[in-house]
Design an enzyme around this catalytic site. Structure first.
Site, mmCIF file in Angstrom:
data_model
loop_
_atom_site.group_PDB
_atom_site.id
_atom_site.type_symbol
_atom_site.label_atom_id
_atom_site.label_comp_id
_atom_site.label_asym_id
_atom_site.label_seq_id
_atom_site.Cartn_x
_atom_site.Cartn_y
_atom_site.Cartn_z
ATOM 1 N N ASP A 198 46.766 41.613 47.267
ATOM 2 C CA ASP A 198 46.580 41.097 48.626
ATOM 3 C C ASP A 198 47.057 42.043 49.718
ATOM 4 O O ASP A 198 46.731 41.866 50.886
ATOM 5 C CB ASP A 198 47.232 39.720 48.786
ATOM 6 C CG ASP A 198 48.745 39.749 48.741
ATOM 7 O OD1 ASP A 198 49.338 40.786 48.387
ATOM 8 O OD2 ASP A 198 49.360 38.699 49.047
ATOM 9 N N ASN A 199 47.864 43.031 49.380
ATOM 10 C CA ASN A 199 48.250 44.091 50.317
ATOM 11 C C ASN A 199 49.002 45.163 49.548
ATOM 12 O O ASN A 199 49.259 45.021 48.354
ATOM 13 C CB ASN A 199 49.101 43.573 51.481
ATOM 14 C CG ASN A 199 50.216 42.633 51.090
ATOM 15 O OD1 ASN A 199 50.174 41.445 51.398
ATOM 16 N ND2 ASN A 199 51.208 43.132 50.391
ATOM 17 N N LYS B 40 52.726 47.791 53.169
ATOM 18 C CA LYS B 40 52.375 46.457 53.636
ATOM 19 C C LYS B 40 52.721 46.339 55.119
ATOM 20 O O LYS B 40 53.729 46.860 55.578
ATOM 21 C CB LYS B 40 53.174 45.420 52.835
ATOM 22 C CG LYS B 40 53.044 43.986 53.323
ATOM 23 C CD LYS B 40 53.921 43.060 52.472
ATOM 24 C CE LYS B 40 53.861 41.627 52.951
ATOM 25 N NZ LYS B 40 54.673 40.714 52.103
ATOM 26 N N ASP C 28 50.225 39.915 44.169
ATOM 27 C CA ASP C 28 50.896 39.813 45.464
ATOM 28 C C ASP C 28 51.814 41.016 45.706
ATOM 29 O O ASP C 28 52.754 41.235 44.933
ATOM 30 C CB ASP C 28 51.712 38.514 45.467
ATOM 31 C CG ASP C 28 52.061 38.016 46.854
ATOM 32 O OD1 ASP C 28 51.907 38.780 47.818
ATOM 33 O OD2 ASP C 28 52.489 36.863 46.964
ATOM 34 N N ASP C 29 51.533 41.795 46.747
ATOM 35 C CA ASP C 29 52.388 42.922 47.139
ATOM 36 C C ASP C 29 52.429 44.029 46.085
ATOM 37 O O ASP C 29 53.455 44.695 45.934
ATOM 38 C CB ASP C 29 53.816 42.456 47.421
ATOM 39 C CG ASP C 29 53.979 41.775 48.770
ATOM 40 O OD1 ASP C 29 52.967 41.362 49.346
ATOM 41 O OD2 ASP C 29 55.134 41.626 49.235
ATOM 42 N N HIS D 143 48.949 30.796 50.677
ATOM 43 C CA HIS D 143 49.918 30.898 51.763
ATOM 44 C C HIS D 143 49.373 30.172 52.999
ATOM 45 O O HIS D 143 48.731 30.764 53.854
ATOM 46 C CB HIS D 143 50.160 32.380 52.059
ATOM 47 C CG HIS D 143 51.389 32.666 52.835
ATOM 48 N ND1 HIS D 143 51.930 33.918 52.894
ATOM 49 C CD2 HIS D 143 52.192 31.881 53.586
ATOM 50 C CE1 HIS D 143 53.005 33.901 53.650
ATOM 51 N NE2 HIS D 143 53.181 32.675 54.090
ATOM 52 N N CYS E 173 49.910 39.042 53.405
ATOM 53 C CA CYS E 173 49.529 38.012 52.425
ATOM 54 C C CYS E 173 48.520 37.004 52.948
ATOM 55 O O CYS E 173 47.403 36.902 52.452
ATOM 56 C CB CYS E 173 50.775 37.274 51.934
ATOM 57 S SG CYS E 173 52.004 38.331 51.151
ATOM 58 N N LYS F 189 49.217 31.075 44.204
ATOM 59 C CA LYS F 189 49.668 31.011 45.591
ATOM 60 C C LYS F 189 48.525 30.830 46.577
ATOM 61 O O LYS F 189 47.479 31.472 46.470
ATOM 62 C CB LYS F 189 50.426 32.315 45.913
ATOM 63 C CG LYS F 189 50.830 32.490 47.371
ATOM 64 C CD LYS F 189 51.602 33.785 47.545
ATOM 65 C CE LYS F 189 51.829 34.112 49.012
ATOM 66 N NZ LYS F 189 52.609 35.354 49.205
ATOM 67 N N ARG G 76 44.391 36.540 52.162
ATOM 68 C CA ARG G 76 43.888 35.411 51.389
ATOM 69 C C ARG G 76 42.849 34.622 52.177
ATOM 70 O O ARG G 76 41.872 34.121 51.613
ATOM 71 C CB ARG G 76 45.059 34.532 50.963
ATOM 72 C CG ARG G 76 45.964 35.233 49.975
ATOM 73 C CD ARG G 76 47.361 34.631 49.885
ATOM 74 N NE ARG G 76 48.217 35.560 49.167
ATOM 75 C CZ ARG G 76 48.360 35.574 47.837
ATOM 76 N NH1 ARG G 76 47.712 34.685 47.093
ATOM 77 N NH2 ARG G 76 49.130 36.465 47.255
ATOM 78 N N HIS H 36 55.546 40.171 44.081
ATOM 79 C CA HIS H 36 56.265 39.863 45.332
ATOM 80 C C HIS H 36 57.712 39.511 45.019
ATOM 81 O O HIS H 36 57.996 38.863 44.021
ATOM 82 C CB HIS H 36 55.563 38.687 46.018
ATOM 83 C CG HIS H 36 55.962 38.465 47.438
ATOM 84 N ND1 HIS H 36 57.240 38.115 47.822
ATOM 85 C CD2 HIS H 36 55.236 38.502 48.589
ATOM 86 C CE1 HIS H 36 57.285 37.946 49.142
ATOM 87 N NE2 HIS H 36 56.079 38.191 49.623
#
Length: 528
Positions: free
Chosen positions: A323-324, A366, A35-36, A122, A73, A120, A77, A219
């Site tokens: 994810d980004n 991002k 994540d991130d 989201h 995010c 996760k 996903r 993240h």
């Protein structure tokens, strides 16, 4: 904590050879998402962070230099899980839930796979409702890594955004918030614990499994175990420019960056312009961020050891992505807390200076449709099937391509109707031939992006991209770092790409950013 290193089991299997412990010849599938995380953070993509397990997967598998997410995010996903654009499954402006689409859980479960998830998602929907038979994880945007819930006896108040409102799920149960009883709780560790427990629970089954392991690290909040942070003390004292330069030089050496391409201009502050206190805090941020990624790699090592112990390693496809791009958002404003950066009681963010380094060699971050926002490291590991170990594939891909690839691999049927809904057809293209060593061919369909004011279209070597109303045209064959705008030199190409984007955005119902109303759900997303 002991560092687990994966040791490859000797011997290569022929494609779809019947596994020794079960009759179904199809491979297990694991998709690991972080994540991130930026493009250049892990070792095999140029970073100085210690990631021996990911590096080994890359050395014995392959890397892709142009896999793309959506720069945010929950749309990323949604694309990954459904094989359609977020705009087509109701996940492009708010995360209320997936509609008019099936998930990888639905499709692979229907094809006879055991479907498992940890980490996760989201959304306001549970993965347990979307085709996954087991799930432990965060059903929200971000939370405290050490304790996402209420304070436990003898511990400080956990730093929280929207205290008490972060939803977690264990199968069909939802906790708002979730206060883990275990004092050693840390999100990365426990997502892995649950994933490994699922593999152990179903180890005697004849069917293959699909595991979606979606870590929330790195993240924010920047939080990590002190023992992991200690590894990186002093590692970033040289500052932004020195670290970025070292990463870029390593990327060139690895073949991930072409030295003939111009490197994008840095956007970070001058290290010498910061006060001693500012430099110290900036070092601490990056030390904790690196420790979080290091911990992810350790946990991937634990997973690989478990697969080897179960005799499943040689018949498992493992994919890894982010994810980004790294986030410039200074989310700690208004949250903060007490204690040092990295601790349970303080909410720290990475910020735009280190995010620029993290996204080397690209521009922006991002939330942007430039490569710094949408291009992810992507590793594929598949013993005996990926023949050209350590190779780098440069074909452009997108998360929408994962569904057609895994559906083809599993021999699954993609439905036209499911749960009383008409299902949007898959939008991506299978990259299974790439995994099996086929030469790259021209992509049939263009790729599109839209998140808030960011938008882009890619066809062949050409990419038109906008940040707000400012559009640019780049030849990605010679300028992947997006440094030279060519729309004036190639007006017909630019107009053609803009026409493709406008037709697509109209077809999927994208509204101009200035006309989008801020709903309650959207406000909630912004806080995430």
């Amino acid at each position: 904590m002991k560092q687990y290193k994966f040791i490859l089991v000797a011997g290569l299997l022929a494609l779809f050879t019947v596994h020794a412990t079960r009759g179904d010849p199809r491979p297990n599938i694991i998709f690991i998402l972080v994540d991130d995380m930026g493009y250049s953070d892990i070792g095999c993509y140029g970073g100085e962070i210690n990631t021996p397990n990911l590096d080994h997967l890359a050395e014995r598998g392959m890397r892709f230099s142009q896999m793309h997410n959506t720069s945010k995010c929950y749309p990323s996903r949604a694309c990954l899980l459904t094989g359609v654009y977020a705009q087509q499954c109701g996940m492009h402006t708010k995360f209320s839930g997936i509609r008019d689409a099936v998930t990888l859980g639905d499709v692979l479960r229907s094809a006879g796979y055991r479907t498992l998830a940890a980490g996760k998602h989201h959304s306001e929907q549970s993965l347990y409702e979307k085709g996954f038979e087991r799930w432990f994880g965060l059903r929200d945007g971000a939370s405290n890594h050490f304790n996402p819930g209420h304070p436990r006896p003898g511990e400080p108040q956990p730093a929280q955004k929207n205290p008490g409102q972060r939803a977690w799920c264990i199968d069909d149960q939802t906790f708002t918030p979730y206060t883990p009883p275990e004092k050693d709780f840390y999100s990365t560790d426990y997502f892995t614990k649950y994933a490994i427990s699922y593999l152990e629970e179903y180890k005697r089954e004849e069917k293959p499994f699909f595991l979606y392991l979606a870590y929330t690290a790195p993240h924010d909040p920047l939080q990590a175990w002190p023992r992991d942070i200690a590894k990186y003390r002093g590692k970033y004292s040289a500052g932004y420019e020195a670290i970025r330069t070292a990463r870029y030089e390593k990327m060139v050496e690895l073949g991930l960056a072409d030295p003939a391409m111009k490197l994008s201009d840095p956007t970070f502050s001058g290290w010498d312009s910061l006060s001693n206190d500012e430099r110290k805090k900036e070092e601490e941020r990056m030390e904790v961020y690196a420790a979080m990624i290091d911990c992810v790699d350790q946990n991937i090592g634990k997973l690989l050891v478990q697969l080897e112990a179960l005799g499943e390693l040689d018949n498992t496809l493992i994919l890894f992505a982010s994810d980004n791009g790294s986030s410039p958002v200074f989310a700690e404003k208004g949250v903060g807390g007490t204690g040092p950066i990295g601790s349970m009681s303080y909410w720290a963010s990475l910020g735009k200076n280190w995010a620029n380094v993290s996204n080397t060699p690209f521009r922006f971050y991002k939330n942007d449709s430039y490569e710094g926002g949408i291009c992810t490291p992507f590793i594929a590991y598949w013993p005996g099937k990926i023949k050209n170990h350590g190779s780098i594939d440069h074909r452009p891909l997108h998360f929408i391509d994962v569904m057609p690839t895994l559906a083809e691999l599993a021999g699954a049927t993609y439905p036209s109707e499911f749960r009383d809904q008409k299902i949007t057809p898959m939008q991506g293209e299978s990259f299974l031939p790439a995994l099996l060593g086929a030469e790259a061919t021209d992509r049939v369909k263009p790729i599109f992006w839209q998140w808030k004011a960011g938008k882009a279209v890619r066809r062949g070597k050409w990419k038109a991209v906008a940040k707000g109303s400012e559009w640019a045209l780049y030849n990605m064959e010679i300028d992947r770092n997006e440094t030279t705008d060519l729309k004036a030199q190639f007006p017909e190409t630019f107009a053609e790409l803009r026409g493709l984007y406008d037709a697509w955005s109209t077809s999927v119902g994208v509204k101009p950013a200035k006309n989008q109303k801020k709903s309650k759900s959207k406000k909630k997303e912004k806080k995430s």
